[in-house]
Write an enzyme that holds these catalytic residues in place. Sequence first.
Site, PDB file in Angstrom:
ATOM      1  CE  LYS A 152      -1.889   2.784   2.936  1.00 30.80           C
ATOM      2  NZ  LYS A 152      -1.809   3.971   2.068  1.00 30.80           N
ATOM      3  CD  GLU A 227      13.184   0.823   9.400  1.00 22.16           C
ATOM      4  OE1 GLU A 227      13.644   1.797  10.022  1.00 22.16           O
ATOM      5  OE2 GLU A 227      13.776  -0.259   9.290  1.00 22.16           O
ATOM      6  CB  CYS A 261      12.840   9.057   8.435  1.00 20.59           C
ATOM      7  SG  CYS A 261      13.710   7.984   7.302  1.00 20.59           S
ATOM      8  CD  GLU A 354       9.900  12.810  11.558  1.00 16.60           C
ATOM      9  OE1 GLU A 354       8.735  12.392  11.699  1.00 16.60           O
ATOM     10  OE2 GLU A 354      10.804  12.149  11.007  1.00 16.60           O
TER      11      GLU A 354
HETATM   12  P1  NAD Z   1       2.077   8.366   7.818  1.00 18.81           P
HETATM   13  O1  NAD Z   1       2.406   7.620   9.049  1.00 18.81           O
HETATM   14  O2  NAD Z   1       1.025   9.397   7.875  1.00 18.81           O
HETATM   15  O3  NAD Z   1       1.669   7.360   6.640  1.00 18.81           O
HETATM   16  C1  NAD Z   1       2.490   6.284   6.257  1.00 18.81           C
HETATM   17  C2  NAD Z   1       1.637   5.232   5.564  1.00 18.81           C
HETATM   18  O4  NAD Z   1       0.716   4.689   6.504  1.00 18.81           O
HETATM   19  C3  NAD Z   1       0.796   5.781   4.405  1.00 18.81           C
HETATM   20  O5  NAD Z   1       0.766   4.822   3.380  1.00 18.81           O
HETATM   21  C4  NAD Z   1      -0.572   5.952   5.043  1.00 18.81           C
HETATM   22  O6  NAD Z   1      -1.610   5.899   4.137  1.00 18.81           O
HETATM   23  C5  NAD Z   1      -0.602   4.749   5.975  1.00 18.81           C
HETATM   24  N1  NAD Z   1      -1.546   4.866   7.101  1.00 18.81           N
HETATM   25  C6  NAD Z   1      -2.040   5.994   7.648  1.00 18.81           C
HETATM   26  N2  NAD Z   1      -2.906   5.692   8.640  1.00 18.81           N
HETATM   27  C7  NAD Z   1      -2.938   4.346   8.738  1.00 18.81           C
HETATM   28  C8  NAD Z   1      -3.622   3.423   9.578  1.00 18.81           C
HETATM   29  N3  NAD Z   1      -4.441   3.831  10.556  1.00 18.81           N
HETATM   30  N4  NAD Z   1      -3.419   2.099   9.409  1.00 18.81           N
HETATM   31  C9  NAD Z   1      -2.561   1.670   8.455  1.00 18.81           C
HETATM   32  N5  NAD Z   1      -1.893   2.490   7.609  1.00 18.81           N
HETATM   33  C10 NAD Z   1      -2.062   3.812   7.757  1.00 18.81           C
HETATM   34  O7  NAD Z   1       3.487   8.961   7.337  1.00 18.81           O
HETATM   35  P2  NAD Z   1       3.773   9.922   6.102  1.00 18.81           P
HETATM   36  O8  NAD Z   1       3.252  11.270   6.481  1.00 18.81           O
HETATM   37  O9  NAD Z   1       3.344   9.267   4.847  1.00 18.81           O
HETATM   38  O10 NAD Z   1       5.385   9.918   6.123  1.00 18.81           O
HETATM   39  C11 NAD Z   1       6.121  10.711   6.964  1.00 18.81           C
HETATM   40  C12 NAD Z   1       6.594   9.941   8.181  1.00 18.81           C
HETATM   41  O11 NAD Z   1       7.298   8.760   7.793  1.00 18.81           O
HETATM   42  C13 NAD Z   1       7.600  10.730   9.005  1.00 18.81           C
HETATM   43  O12 NAD Z   1       7.314  10.613  10.368  1.00 18.81           O
HETATM   44  C14 NAD Z   1       8.927  10.048   8.705  1.00 18.81           C
HETATM   45  O13 NAD Z   1       9.915  10.171   9.686  1.00 18.81           O
HETATM   46  C15 NAD Z   1       8.524   8.646   8.504  1.00 18.81           C
HETATM   47  N6  NAD Z   1       9.526   7.934   7.734  1.00 18.81           N
HETATM   48  C16 NAD Z   1      10.321   7.028   8.364  1.00 18.81           C
HETATM   49  C17 NAD Z   1      11.309   6.369   7.646  1.00 18.81           C
HETATM   50  C18 NAD Z   1      12.209   5.354   8.306  1.00 18.81           C
HETATM   51  O14 NAD Z   1      12.775   4.552   7.595  1.00 18.81           O
HETATM   52  N7  NAD Z   1      12.345   5.341   9.614  1.00 18.81           N
HETATM   53  C19 NAD Z   1      11.477   6.632   6.295  1.00 18.81           C
HETATM   54  C20 NAD Z   1      10.644   7.560   5.686  1.00 18.81           C
HETATM   55  C21 NAD Z   1       9.657   8.199   6.418  1.00 18.81           C
END
Ligand code: NAD
Length: 452
Positions: A152, A227, A261, A354
């Site tokens: 997804k 992650e 991140c 963040e």
């Molecule tokens: P997000 O957590 O809002 O969304 C991530 C994914 O989860 C999306 O595909 C979203 O649709 C899905 N999602 C949202 N709600 C959900 C739920 N209730 N159940 C299941 N899936 C759900 O994050 P974002 O805004 O897309 O990305 C930014 C975040 O990602 C930042 O906090 C960043 O640090 C983190 N990030 C971490 C890494 C790492 O490797 N540690 C890498 C990249 C980004």
Amino acid sequence: MIEVLEPATEEVMAELPEAGVEEVDDAVARARAAFGPWRGVAPAERAALLRGLAAAIRGHSDELTTLEARNVGKPIGDARGEIGMVADCFDYYAGAPERLLGQSIPVDGGVDVTFREPLGVVGLIVPWNFPLTIASWKIAPALAAGNTVVLKPAGLTPLSAVELARIALEAGLPEGVLNVVVGPGSVIGERMVRHPDVAKIAFTGSTEVGRGIAAGAAETIKRVTLELGGKSANVVFADADLEAAASSAPIAVFGNAGQDCCARSRILLEASAVDRFMEALESAVESLRVGDPLDEQTQMGPLISADQRNKVASYVDGEAPIAIRGRAPDGPGYWFPPTVLAPVSNDDRAAREEIFGPVACVIPFRDEAEAVRLANDTIYGLSGSIWTRDGAKALRTARAIETGVLSINSNTSVRVSTPFGGFKQSGVGRELGPDALEHYTEVKNVYYATDD
Ligand code: NAD
């Protein structure tokens, strides 16, 4: 239908149908049906299919690069590098099917051997900042180990994932092995997390959503790797090559418009080096080329959305003074200028949360002990850097900082062949390198009685 926007122009670049719970159930059923035959594919053949997919990705590199640059708003040079890494990731894990070794363990009365078995259907949920790169870090080891996948992508950036699924079929991957569903996380992500036929969720995203995923997965005791977010420290000692540290610090925060991140967004700076470092930092920030993602010279593009820009702006009008402000184009597009706040207390909101945008906080420290204390004074522990010419101090500090990935005299720390992941609330488990394979397999122990 979902409208997919181009952040540099705010225009609609594509529309695609939104999946709901029914489509997730269908995708899981297809992945489940494909699992038996896929795990039965001979290891050398599975390896060849993954190598074929890597080659097909390279063959479609221009198209995937442009798609990613337009949909995320990232500089095209960066997008090209990322698509190269996606292909490298499939090549790297193509080495795995023939090397997933078990053990033979000396025991009384017989023979004991272990096998590394695939988990089954794995659900992969990824964010919008590095859409295809982060997806490949999960898909490649999952498939190499014999699992099938339901992926997804984030609703804002689904296009490269859909394209990858098409390329995978073209490259000969059997139908049902790699499935993509596009829709809201709170509906279809949630269904994947709770689905009884999904054996594992590998998630990259915010710590907040990650917390809910871990809780939801507990219902069916799913395997989970997470992650999550970061607030990493870039520790600069006064005895470092300050020119090198200051000239690379902007990209370490403002790369991908700070939506990274691993962003080293807290620059911890030894007090005696503040003047020299800030002068060099200012010229590096001011010379950053912010603009059209499709221009080869561009180093920073827009933010992903208007919401993200509003969130980032809320950190800049706080307690900490603005010390340096770069340039950004006027609209349309979700632009935000690279910004350095200094001096910042590690207790300020901008230093604790963040921001996920082009904002760096400069936090002065007096000595090594204070640097380590400040670096660790956060709920996160993902990445970081240490700059010094004193090798012993570099290693001492590296051992003391609670973080999953660190670089010394450099700001890069992500490679296909080395483990990546977080300490503390930055996550659970590791991606990339050999470690990732452990998170896509179960160990089975078989005892065979041989004595009379
Ligand atoms: P997000 O957590 O809002 O969304 C991530 C994914 O989860 C999306 O595909 C979203 O649709 C899905 N999602 C949202 N709600 C959900 C739920 N209730 N159940 C299941 N899936 C759900 O994050 P974002 O805004 O897309 O990305 C930014 C975040 O990602 C930042 O906090 C960043 O640090 C983190 N990030 C971490 C890494 C790492 O490797 N540690 C890498 C990249 C980004």
